[in-house]
Design an enzyme around this catalytic site. Structure first.
Site, mmCIF file in Angstrom:
data_model
loop_
_atom_site.group_PDB
_atom_site.id
_atom_site.type_symbol
_atom_site.label_atom_id
_atom_site.label_comp_id
_atom_site.label_asym_id
_atom_site.label_seq_id
_atom_site.Cartn_x
_atom_site.Cartn_y
_atom_site.Cartn_z
ATOM 1 N N LYS A 211 0.846 -1.188 0.000
ATOM 2 C CA LYS A 211 0.000 0.000 0.000
ATOM 3 C C LYS A 211 0.891 1.251 0.000
ATOM 4 O O LYS A 211 1.779 1.395 0.843
ATOM 5 C CB LYS A 211 -0.912 0.012 1.223
ATOM 6 C CG LYS A 211 -1.977 -1.084 1.205
ATOM 7 C CD LYS A 211 -3.045 -0.816 0.160
ATOM 8 C CE LYS A 211 -4.191 -1.803 0.264
ATOM 9 N NZ LYS A 211 -5.254 -1.535 -0.724
ATOM 10 N N ASP B 283 -0.276 -0.677 -4.635
ATOM 11 C CA ASP B 283 -1.644 -0.174 -4.681
ATOM 12 C C ASP B 283 -1.654 1.228 -4.101
ATOM 13 O O ASP B 283 -1.525 1.416 -2.892
ATOM 14 C CB ASP B 283 -2.580 -1.090 -3.890
ATOM 15 C CG ASP B 283 -4.040 -0.680 -4.030
ATOM 16 O OD1 ASP B 283 -4.329 0.278 -4.768
ATOM 17 O OD2 ASP B 283 -4.895 -1.324 -3.396
ATOM 18 N N GLU C 50 -1.725 -0.796 -8.964
ATOM 19 C CA GLU C 50 -3.177 -0.592 -8.943
ATOM 20 C C GLU C 50 -3.538 0.875 -8.760
ATOM 21 O O GLU C 50 -2.928 1.564 -7.947
ATOM 22 C CB GLU C 50 -3.811 -1.374 -7.778
ATOM 23 C CG GLU C 50 -3.877 -2.873 -7.944
ATOM 24 C CD GLU C 50 -4.622 -3.485 -6.769
ATOM 25 O OE1 GLU C 50 -5.802 -3.113 -6.551
ATOM 26 O OE2 GLU C 50 -4.010 -4.302 -6.066
ATOM 27 N N ASP D 13 -8.781 -0.354 -10.618
ATOM 28 C CA ASP D 13 -9.538 -0.944 -9.503
ATOM 29 C C ASP D 13 -10.784 -0.119 -9.242
ATOM 30 O O ASP D 13 -11.867 -0.435 -9.734
ATOM 31 C CB ASP D 13 -8.651 -1.041 -8.262
ATOM 32 C CG ASP D 13 -9.372 -1.664 -7.068
ATOM 33 O OD1 ASP D 13 -10.552 -2.067 -7.203
ATOM 34 O OD2 ASP D 13 -8.775 -1.757 -5.981
ATOM 35 N N LYS E 171 -13.897 -6.922 -7.917
ATOM 36 C CA LYS E 171 -14.301 -7.160 -6.538
ATOM 37 C C LYS E 171 -15.811 -7.296 -6.508
ATOM 38 O O LYS E 171 -16.534 -6.470 -7.090
ATOM 39 C CB LYS E 171 -13.854 -6.013 -5.625
ATOM 40 C CG LYS E 171 -12.340 -5.892 -5.499
ATOM 41 C CD LYS E 171 -11.950 -4.694 -4.657
ATOM 42 C CE LYS E 171 -10.428 -4.580 -4.539
ATOM 43 N NZ LYS E 171 -10.018 -3.342 -3.843
ATOM 44 N N ASP F 213 -5.848 -11.558 -4.874
ATOM 45 C CA ASP F 213 -5.571 -10.740 -3.694
ATOM 46 C C ASP F 213 -6.698 -11.007 -2.696
ATOM 47 O O ASP F 213 -7.666 -10.262 -2.600
ATOM 48 C CB ASP F 213 -5.523 -9.256 -4.094
ATOM 49 C CG ASP F 213 -5.320 -8.340 -2.906
ATOM 50 O OD1 ASP F 213 -4.686 -8.776 -1.925
ATOM 51 O OD2 ASP F 213 -5.805 -7.190 -2.950
#
Length: 356
Positions: free
Chosen positions: A161, A189, A217, A242, A266, A319
């Site tokens: 992250k 990300d 991402e 994303d 997702k 993930d």
């Protein structure tokens, strides 16, 4: 085979470690469970987790959608009209993707239980799944120590992250890279945390120092598609959309205009397995690989995502570490290091007696 009852409940699940991104810090999750009860005693289960900063859904709005328009669309309907009911969920109200995802997976769970097969068999296949492990955004030394810990635990893919205090991101990645073996893959990300030109500068610096980045991402704001394309066109590292991709329509825009190189699917964003299949199929036509991801959500809803991913040939990145951050044990997934094993029982997994 009529749907005789639909029940909705709420619970909170603490995290054993705070989960930090550029958008938020989570110390617990909320989970809304929906169960669909068939006339023959079969129960289908789905779960949703609210994520204000991404989906805009709250626990209250998820419950209201499930107990209101979605229940109306499904109540006393015959599950043998499976595809019609999946469409009815999506048409029941505007938005509310998390609630729709919960109802969608409950319907898939019930239908595959009625057929007495695991969900991945209903969807078609079962390829191996190896999840990445997330390193939350923090100071460089802490992130390097966390990365080293997860590599020693057997993870060969780390999701890092970044995006909070972008001026520290090169230092963060350099510290992590120095702490772990060169063959460990890093996936960054940014959670929309960079500006387009800033993103290009940062990524090009990482490419120059050989940081070993597999892909990045959502470097820019979700609605800044021109900025996303600018980054995609000016770096060598693959860029994954994303938060820019919720619906199949969003996916069509991304793939047809080549705004990104990869898509992150997702269930909470797209409204469930049915739309996830549409996105993955659309991307496959355009030869754009996909990743299955999750919000910080329960192991049951992550299990539903894993069944979908195991069955689809265009989902090649995974993930799905969210359940490993929770104090409760994974319900329908067996984590053996970075490898996931799915329940072989019918549906997504068994429903506990207390949930009937």
């Amino acid at each position: 085979m009529l749907i005789e009852d639909i029940k909705v409940s709420y619970r909170e699940i603490p995290l054993h470690t705070p989960f930090k991104t550029a958008l938020r810090t989570a110390t617990e999750i909320e989970s809304i469970t929906v169960t669909i009860h068939l006339a023959n005693g079969v129960i289908g289960k789905g779960e949703a987790a609210p994520t204000w900063v991404i989906t805009g859904d709250s626990a209250q709005s998820i419950q209201a959608a499930l107990e209101g328009p979605i229940k109306t669309a499904l109540f006393h309907q015959d599950i043998r009209h499976f595809q019609t009911l999946l469409t009815a969920i999506q048409n029941s109200c505007v938005g509310n993707t998390s609630a729709k995802a919960a109802a969608d997976m409950a319907l898939y769970d019930a239908y595959s239980k009625w057929l007495a097969i695991p969900l991945y068999q209903l969807l078609g296949d079962h390829q191996p799944i190896y999840t990445s492990m997330t390193v939350g955004v923090d100071d460089p030394a802490k992130m390097a120590a966390d990365a080293k810990k997860w590599v020693e635990a057997g993870y060969s893919r780390l999701k890092i992250k970044v995006g909070a205090k972008p001026e520290l991101d090169i230092t963060r990645i350099t510290a992590i890279r120095e702490a772990i073996p060169a063959d460990v893959l890093l996936r960054l990300d940014a959670n929309q945390g960079w500006q387009p030109k800033q993103a290009v500068q940062l990524i090009q610096k990482m490419e120059k120092i050989g940081a070993g980045i597999e892909f990045i991402e959502q470097p820019v704001k979700a609605k800044d598609l021109d900025g996303l394309k600018f980054v995609t066109d000016h770096v060598h590292t693959p860029i994954m959309a994303d938060e820019s991709v919720f619906s199949p329509q969003d996916a069509f825009t991304i793939v047809s205009g080549h705004y990104a190189d990869l898509l992150n699917i997702k269930l909470m964003k797209c409204g469930g397995i049915q739309n996830a299949l549409s996105i993955a199929n659309l991307a496959m036509v355009h030869r754009m690989p996909c990743m299955i991801g999750s919000m910080m959500e329960s192991s049951f809803s992550v299990g539903a995502a894993a069944h979908f991913a195991a069955a689809h040939p265009n989902v090649i990145y995974y993930d799905l570490d969210a359940p490993l951050w929770l104090v409760e044990e994974a319900e329908v997934i067996d984590y053996q290091g970075e490898k996931l094993y799915l329940s072989s029982s019918a549906g997504i997994g068994a429903v506990n007696e207390s949930e009937k």
